[in-house]
Design a protein around this motif. Structure first.
Motif, PDB file in Angstrom:
ATOM      1  N   VAL A   1      42.333  36.277  58.198  1.00  0.00           N
ATOM      2  CA  VAL A   1      42.712  36.763  56.868  1.00  0.00           C
ATOM      3  C   VAL A   1      41.611  37.638  56.279  1.00  0.00           C
ATOM      4  O   VAL A   1      41.869  38.707  55.713  1.00  0.00           O
ATOM      5  N   ASP A   2      40.358  37.163  56.423  1.00  0.00           N
ATOM      6  CA  ASP A   2      39.233  37.950  55.904  1.00  0.00           C
ATOM      7  C   ASP A   2      39.152  39.311  56.594  1.00  0.00           C
ATOM      8  O   ASP A   2      38.902  40.338  55.947  1.00  0.00           O
ATOM      9  N   LYS A   3      39.363  39.303  57.903  1.00  0.00           N
ATOM     10  CA  LYS A   3      39.319  40.564  58.641  1.00  0.00           C
ATOM     11  C   LYS A   3      40.438  41.498  58.186  1.00  0.00           C
ATOM     12  O   LYS A   3      40.230  42.703  57.995  1.00  0.00           O
ATOM     13  N   ASP A   4      41.647  40.920  58.014  1.00  0.00           N
ATOM     14  CA  ASP A   4      42.770  41.752  57.548  1.00  0.00           C
ATOM     15  C   ASP A   4      42.507  42.293  56.143  1.00  0.00           C
ATOM     16  O   ASP A   4      42.802  43.454  55.845  1.00  0.00           O
ATOM     17  N   GLN A   5      41.951  41.435  55.271  1.00  0.00           N
ATOM     18  CA  GLN A   5      41.649  41.872  53.911  1.00  0.00           C
ATOM     19  C   GLN A   5      40.623  43.002  53.926  1.00  0.00           C
ATOM     20  O   GLN A   5      40.758  44.001  53.212  1.00  0.00           O
ATOM     21  N   GLU A   6      39.612  42.833  54.767  1.00  0.00           N
ATOM     22  CA  GLU A   6      38.585  43.877  54.890  1.00  0.00           C
ATOM     23  C   GLU A   6      39.200  45.171  55.416  1.00  0.00           C
ATOM     24  O   GLU A   6      38.885  46.269  54.953  1.00  0.00           O
ATOM     25  N   TRP A   7      40.126  45.045  56.368  1.00  0.00           N
ATOM     26  CA  TRP A   7      40.768  46.231  56.933  1.00  0.00           C
ATOM     27  C   TRP A   7      41.606  46.943  55.876  1.00  0.00           C
ATOM     28  O   TRP A   7      41.563  48.176  55.768  1.00  0.00           O
ATOM     29  N   PHE A   8      42.374  46.155  55.089  1.00  0.00           N
ATOM     30  CA  PHE A   8      43.192  46.766  54.039  1.00  0.00           C
ATOM     31  C   PHE A   8      42.316  47.418  52.962  1.00  0.00           C
ATOM     32  O   PHE A   8      42.640  48.493  52.457  1.00  0.00           O
ATOM     33  N   GLU A   9      41.221  46.772  52.604  1.00  0.00           N
ATOM     34  CA  GLU A   9      40.321  47.366  51.611  1.00  0.00           C
ATOM     35  C   GLU A   9      39.748  48.678  52.122  1.00  0.00           C
ATOM     36  O   GLU A   9      39.671  49.666  51.376  1.00  0.00           O
ATOM     37  N   ASN A  10      39.339  48.686  53.370  1.00  0.00           N
ATOM     38  CA  ASN A  10      38.819  49.929  53.946  1.00  0.00           C
ATOM     39  C   ASN A  10      39.902  51.013  53.990  1.00  0.00           C
ATOM     40  O   ASN A  10      39.633  52.204  53.766  1.00  0.00           O
ATOM     41  N   LEU A  11      41.148  50.585  54.290  1.00  0.00           N
ATOM     42  CA  LEU A  11      42.246  51.536  54.337  1.00  0.00           C
ATOM     43  C   LEU A  11      42.514  52.130  52.952  1.00  0.00           C
ATOM     44  O   LEU A  11      42.705  53.354  52.806  1.00  0.00           O
ATOM     45  N   GLU A  12      42.530  51.260  51.913  1.00  0.00           N
ATOM     46  CA  GLU A  12      42.743  51.760  50.554  1.00  0.00           C
ATOM     47  C   GLU A  12      41.614  52.694  50.120  1.00  0.00           C
ATOM     48  O   GLU A  12      41.841  53.732  49.478  1.00  0.00           O
TER      49      GLU A  12
ATOM     50  N   ASN B   1      42.192  55.962  51.822  1.00  0.00           N
ATOM     51  CA  ASN B   1      43.296  56.700  51.199  1.00  0.00           C
ATOM     52  C   ASN B   1      42.851  57.350  49.896  1.00  0.00           C
ATOM     53  O   ASN B   1      43.218  58.497  49.594  1.00  0.00           O
ATOM     54  N   LEU B   2      42.050  56.617  49.096  1.00  0.00           N
ATOM     55  CA  LEU B   2      41.552  57.174  47.835  1.00  0.00           C
ATOM     56  C   LEU B   2      40.672  58.386  48.093  1.00  0.00           C
ATOM     57  O   LEU B   2      40.775  59.411  47.397  1.00  0.00           O
TER      58      LEU B   2
END
Length: 349
Positions: free
Chosen positions: A264-275, A278-279
């Motif tokens: 979950v932490d890895k996925d959260q980190e991946w999504f944060e990096n993706l956002e 994108n910004l």
């Protein structure tokens, strides 16, 4: 004809004590034993170094180990049998015994090699409570109980496939000793008697009393008190195994929780990096659009300037054309008037 007894059983099943008891009857287990380990087996293993070395060589050649839970199969059986035959040729005693838990896996190779050397072979299986084996392996090797259960099944299946097809199977010896099975009718006792050896029953009980019940048992006695101690030890073993299984389940749950949290932490980190990415792309795209709009404005102004310049050039060209056209007409009119005047004068004269 030489006769060979092969003692087989799972690791930590009591094969060492039974081998020591057999040695007291007069059987030879050789003289080159592996080194004693007081904290594991203070009375010795009764394992010939050469036998252990050959078994280790056979297992290693097939990328197998004593703790492997996969069934064992020798892909170089001819080479292994040749190695075993070389060892058997060095045995001078008419009655000889060997012991090594790995023999459960390689028993078929030893039986074939002995047959080629015209040696009569007898085999015996040592049986012990699986929970006690698991506890002992956990204490010695930190082997999980579930692995010990699977390992025992592999050893037992490998041995009995060979034993069921062999005429020299002398039966099972239990550890701790079962007094009702240790009588003169047991095939092992009959075989030893035929060789002129002393009683195995007396040697076994004496060895067991001396090794396991030093503070309570009289030499050669296996009575109610000793049986009660065994039952109590088995009870403690069952309780400890249950605790170990509970600890294993708890450890698995903790591991699963940690693993899930990690994912979950890895996925959260991946999504944060993706956002974040994108910004950054949106900001870069906005800046680029502004730059393009500014460039378009400058380009429009430049186009207007060019169009104005083009209009001016066209006007100048038109003037030049009018000038170019006006001069010939003026000359024509001037000449025409001159000619008309000349003609008029001529006519008047």
């Amino acid at each position: 004809m030489k006769q060979l007894l092969i003692v087989c059983g799972m690791h930590r099943s009591g094969t060492s004590l039974i081998s020591r008891s057999l040695s007291k009857t007069g059987l030879s287990f050789g003289s080159t034993y592996i080194a004693d380990q007081p904290f594991i087996n203070r009375d010795g293993f009764y394992e010939d170094k050469r036998v252990v070395a050959i078994n280790e060589k056979i297992l290693g050649r097939n990328k197998h180990s004593w703790w492997s839970i996969e069934p064992f199969f020798d892909h170089n059986s001819d080479v292994s049998i040749a190695d075993i035959r070389e060892l058997l040729k060095t045995i001078d005693e008419p009655y000889y015994a060997i012991k090594d838990p790995r023999l459960c896996l390689t028993i078929d190779l030893w039986l074939k090699a002995a047959a080629l050397e015209l040696i009569t072979t007898k085999i015996v299986w040592v049986e012990r409570c699986v929970e006690s084996i698991a506890l002992s392996l956990y204490r010695r090797d930190l082997l999980p109980p579930i692995i010990s259960h699977e390992l025992l099944a592999v050893y037992r299946d490998s041995f009995f496939v060979a034993a069921d097809a062999h005429d020299g199977y002398l039966g099972t010896i239990h550890y701790p000793p079962h007094e009702q099975e240790l009588d003169s009718s047991h095939d092992l006792e009959k075989w030893l008697t035929s060789l002129g050896m002393t009683s195995f029953k007396d040697a076994y009980i004496a060895s067991y009393d001396g090794a396991e019940n030093r503070n309570s048992a009289s030499p050669g006695v296996f009575g109610i008190k000793e049986k009660q101690q065994i039952l109590n030890r088995w009870k403690d073993t069952h309780e400890l195994i249950a605790e170990l299984e509970d600890d294993l389940k708890a450890s698995r749950k903790v591991w699963i929780r940690k693993r899930v949290k990690h994912i979950v932490d890895k996925d959260q980190e991946w999504f944060e990096n993706l956002e974040k990415r994108n910004l950054e792309l949106e900001q870069a795209l906005g800046s680029r659009i502004i730059q393009l709009e500014s460039s378009n404005s400058q380009l429009g102004a430049r186009i207007n300037e060019l169009e104005n310049d083009l209009a001016s050039v066209r006007e100048e060209n038109n003037l030049y054309k009018l000038r170019d056209l006006k001069f010939p007409w003026v000359l024509y009119l001037f000449l025409k008037r001159k000619i008309d005047r000349i003609f008029l004068r001529g006519n008047s004269d």
